[in-house]
Design a protein around this motif. Sequence first.
Motif, PDB file in Angstrom:
ATOM      1  N   VAL A  86     -16.330  66.346  -6.581  1.00 21.94           N
ATOM      2  CA  VAL A  86     -17.782  65.789  -6.804  1.00 21.94           C
ATOM      3  C   VAL A  86     -18.300  66.307  -8.164  1.00 21.94           C
ATOM      4  O   VAL A  86     -18.394  67.700  -8.229  1.00 21.94           O
ATOM      5  N   LYS A  87     -18.679  65.596  -8.978  1.00 26.52           N
ATOM      6  CA  LYS A  87     -19.507  66.184 -10.041  1.00 26.52           C
ATOM      7  C   LYS A  87     -20.800  66.044  -9.924  1.00 26.52           C
ATOM      8  O   LYS A  87     -21.273  64.891  -9.744  1.00 26.52           O
ATOM      9  N   THR A  88     -21.553  66.795 -10.314  1.00 32.13           N
ATOM     10  CA  THR A  88     -23.245  67.084 -10.174  1.00 32.13           C
ATOM     11  C   THR A  88     -23.829  66.881 -11.487  1.00 32.13           C
ATOM     12  O   THR A  88     -25.015  66.535 -11.644  1.00 32.13           O
ATOM     13  N   ALA A  89     -23.154  67.506 -12.522  1.00 28.96           N
ATOM     14  CA  ALA A  89     -23.773  67.361 -13.949  1.00 28.96           C
ATOM     15  C   ALA A  89     -22.753  67.489 -14.633  1.00 28.96           C
ATOM     16  O   ALA A  89     -21.580  67.662 -14.563  1.00 28.96           O
ATOM     17  N   VAL A 278     -17.189  70.723  -4.951  1.00 28.24           N
ATOM     18  CA  VAL A 278     -18.447  70.260  -5.562  1.00 28.24           C
ATOM     19  C   VAL A 278     -18.623  71.184  -6.905  1.00 28.24           C
ATOM     20  O   VAL A 278     -19.012  72.576  -6.654  1.00 28.24           O
ATOM     21  N   GLY A 280     -21.221  72.329  -9.570  1.00 29.60           N
ATOM     22  CA  GLY A 280     -22.606  72.430  -9.744  1.00 29.60           C
ATOM     23  C   GLY A 280     -23.060  72.298 -11.285  1.00 29.60           C
ATOM     24  O   GLY A 280     -22.220  72.216 -11.996  1.00 29.60           O
ATOM     25  N   ARG A 281     -24.244  72.645 -11.319  1.00 31.36           N
ATOM     26  CA  ARG A 281     -24.970  72.629 -12.845  1.00 31.36           C
ATOM     27  C   ARG A 281     -24.873  73.667 -13.533  1.00 31.36           C
ATOM     28  O   ARG A 281     -24.793  74.892 -12.676  1.00 31.36           O
ATOM     29  N   LEU A 310     -26.811  74.514  -3.980  1.00 30.52           N
ATOM     30  CA  LEU A 310     -25.621  73.490  -4.028  1.00 30.52           C
ATOM     31  C   LEU A 310     -25.160  73.308  -2.752  1.00 30.52           C
ATOM     32  O   LEU A 310     -24.839  72.326  -2.260  1.00 30.52           O
ATOM     33  N   GLU A 313     -27.525  71.390  -0.453  1.00 29.65           N
ATOM     34  CA  GLU A 313     -27.807  69.700  -0.943  1.00 29.65           C
ATOM     35  C   GLU A 313     -26.572  69.046  -0.374  1.00 29.65           C
ATOM     36  O   GLU A 313     -26.706  67.675  -0.300  1.00 29.65           O
ATOM     37  N   HIS A 314     -25.422  69.585  -0.454  1.00 30.54           N
ATOM     38  CA  HIS A 314     -23.896  68.930  -0.330  1.00 30.54           C
ATOM     39  C   HIS A 314     -23.582  68.906   1.322  1.00 30.54           C
ATOM     40  O   HIS A 314     -22.392  68.272   1.517  1.00 30.54           O
ATOM     41  N   SER A 317     -23.204  65.862   3.775  1.00 28.26           N
ATOM     42  CA  SER A 317     -22.637  64.957   3.137  1.00 28.26           C
ATOM     43  C   SER A 317     -20.871  65.159   3.285  1.00 28.26           C
ATOM     44  O   SER A 317     -20.081  64.367   3.360  1.00 28.26           O
TER      45      SER A 317
END
Length: 329
Positions: A86-89, A278, A280-281, A310, A313-314, A317
Amino acid sequence: METWQKQWLQRIGVYHLVLSFLFMGPFFSILLLFFLFTPLWSLSALYLAWFFLNWDTPNQGGRRLEFMRNWNIWKHLRDYYPIKLVKTAELPPDRNYVLAAHPHGIMGMGTFCNICTEANDFSKHFPGIRAMFAVLHTLFLFPVYRDYVMSLGACSVNRRSLDFVLSQPPSGQAVVIAVGGAQEALYAIPREHHLVLRNRKGFVRLALRHGASLVPMYSFGENDIFHLKVFAPNPRQYLCQMTFKKLTGYSPCIFWGRGLFSADSWGLLPFARPITTVVGRPIPVPQSLRPSEEEVDHYHTLYMQALEKLFEEHKESCGVPASTHLTFM
């Protein structure tokens, strides 16, 4: 019939990695030694000459082979769990990065699949980024296995090696470090999220020396693929554990999964639990060749806050209960 074939290909893909991780190094060490006392002694002699001539390669960016990173077997490994990325940024290729991978787990399966292979198209998600997975230098002491590991994009985790990678032109170099290391493997308990991080600041110093952005990376489900038994810490066993860890780099523990043929038996095949990595930024970090402790502590705190954010937030899900929180040790 097609489903049955897919399942077996997936199991073979995973079992290949597990057996390679555990036995490939010792197997080829013994095999080369055995060849020295047979008519095939010249094969061992030639390889050992190559081994010593290339001794320093793991400290100089390794020897990455893209065709091995693109083997189909990695896609079967990915689909077994399955493993997702999963790419967030965006990670702009005009700078370098230090990606800190959490948790270490037993084998770092999520990090391996997403960084050392192209099963989830890391290079397409982050174009222009050349990621190297920094692993224990001990792995490069095993003949043949060292070449196998380097071909997948691994390098040594020592300071000299990491400085070399982040000093190479052009920009877009990234080192991926499992910050918790072998100690964190002792906390790879299913459905728990304990990270060895509070006093792990070397990766922050590395980022400051090179002005490389820090990036948190968390693999949800990494701790769920094996059951774990840690030895009781009485004084005698503690001494044995510390000696073993110092010699090998590994923390002694017993782990097990399911059997190859039956889910009801014990074996070395990991349980098929979803793993979601995931990314993160990035956290911008200025270059400071001799960072002060205050600078290190400041960016270490920023990093821990970003990682916790991070996770929060995830987590839902990714199947983690809302009441679960990260524990830093």
